[in-house]
Design an enzyme around this catalytic site. Sequence first.
Site, PDB file in Angstrom:
ATOM      1  N   ASN A 159      16.478 -34.740  -4.447  1.00 23.83           N
ATOM      2  CA  ASN A 159      16.900 -35.241  -3.266  1.00 23.83           C
ATOM      3  C   ASN A 159      17.893 -36.303  -3.196  1.00 23.83           C
ATOM      4  OD1 ASN A 159      16.488 -36.871  -0.827  1.00 23.83           O
ATOM      5  ND2 ASN A 159      14.661 -37.849  -1.262  1.00 23.83           N
ATOM      6  N   TRP A 160      19.263 -35.500  -2.509  1.00 22.30           N
ATOM      7  CA  TRP A 160      20.385 -36.428  -2.644  1.00 22.30           C
ATOM      8  C   TRP A 160      20.402 -37.424  -1.751  1.00 22.30           C
ATOM      9  CZ3 TRP A 160      24.610 -31.693  -3.136  1.00 22.30           C
ATOM     10  CH2 TRP A 160      24.227 -31.231  -4.129  1.00 22.30           C
ATOM     11  N   HIS A 172       9.330 -38.128   4.012  1.00 15.85           N
ATOM     12  CA  HIS A 172       9.838 -39.015   2.783  1.00 15.85           C
ATOM     13  C   HIS A 172       9.600 -40.565   3.324  1.00 15.85           C
ATOM     14  CE1 HIS A 172      12.394 -41.313   0.159  1.00 15.85           C
ATOM     15  NE2 HIS A 172      12.190 -40.328  -0.750  1.00 15.85           N
ATOM     16  N   GLU A 210       5.049 -40.348  -4.073  1.00 11.51           N
ATOM     17  CA  GLU A 210       6.218 -41.279  -4.539  1.00 11.51           C
ATOM     18  C   GLU A 210       5.696 -42.553  -4.061  1.00 11.51           C
ATOM     19  OE1 GLU A 210      10.016 -38.974  -4.391  1.00 11.51           O
ATOM     20  OE2 GLU A 210       9.689 -39.486  -2.428  1.00 11.51           O
ATOM     21  N   GLY A 241      13.994 -45.806  -6.276  1.00 19.14           N
ATOM     22  CA  GLY A 241      15.366 -46.360  -6.198  1.00 19.14           C
ATOM     23  C   GLY A 241      15.131 -47.850  -6.959  1.00 19.14           C
ATOM     24  N   GLY A 288      15.596 -38.626  -7.146  1.00 20.56           N
ATOM     25  CA  GLY A 288      16.443 -39.355  -5.895  1.00 20.56           C
ATOM     26  C   GLY A 288      17.800 -39.487  -6.899  1.00 20.56           C
ATOM     27  N   GLY A 289      18.347 -40.870  -7.177  1.00 21.11           N
ATOM     28  CA  GLY A 289      19.368 -41.167  -8.032  1.00 21.11           C
ATOM     29  C   GLY A 289      19.825 -40.195  -9.325  1.00 21.11           C
TER      30      GLY A 289
END
Length: 251
Positions: free
Chosen positions: A9-10, A95, A167, A173, A234-235
């Site tokens: 997930n950018w 999300h 999540e 993050g 993500g990251g």
Amino acid sequence: MRKPIIAGNWKMNLNAQESVALVTGLKRELAGVTDVEIAVCPPATLLTAVGSAIAGSNIALGAQNMYTQDSGAFTGEISPLMLLDAGCTYVILGHSERRQYFNETDAFINEKAKKALSHGLIPIICVGETLEQREAGITADVVSTQVKGCVAGLSADEMKKCVIAYEPVWAIGTGKTATTKQAQEVHAMIRSLLKKIFSDNVAQAVRIQYGGSVKPDNVSELMAQEDIDGALVGGASLKVDSFAKIVKFNG
Ligand code: PGA
């Protein structure tokens, strides 16, 4: 047997040049991988460029959001037909950042999921509790309410196609991963809920991803849990090296 699915997930990151460089590297590193489904979910403006760059590879395209209508006067929104046109297979829905900053509700996410499925897009439906909710001991209640609301009215066949991403908001993050035990507990709870709502057959078929600070050094332990069938990253999905290592979690 559930085939693991690992998706990047950018979020709101990267430009056209960077995104093509990233997937070019991923194609090279991941060419031989057949035992994991791989997807990248770039921002909407990059879907077409990334879609072309990964065409014919083992990397699928996903979007980060979509609207509930096919077309029309909905300024700023993107329809499922547009996602298909760009080559998407998946779409992330609900999300926690969309829930938090854009007030998305379970009912709205449910509407989007139904729409996505009606067009053959696979929804990745996100659920997860905040730190406050975990500390109040209501994680199971919060996550079950989200799951029930988001999958309400789906047929068994539709449900089997969906991916659920658990999540915990406090792990996104932040560098704080849920312990494998905490993650497995919630995953097992989600699967037993799906059994109750649908059937054992459906519950056994649905893939449940974990998301929240997944990194090369914690992915293997997470993936070894019985009810963890993948990761939403993500990251660590923004670099070739780290995302490739995560996809190749089993060596
Ligand atoms: P993170 O994000 O891996 O950067 O914690 C995960 C997500 O929000 O999907």
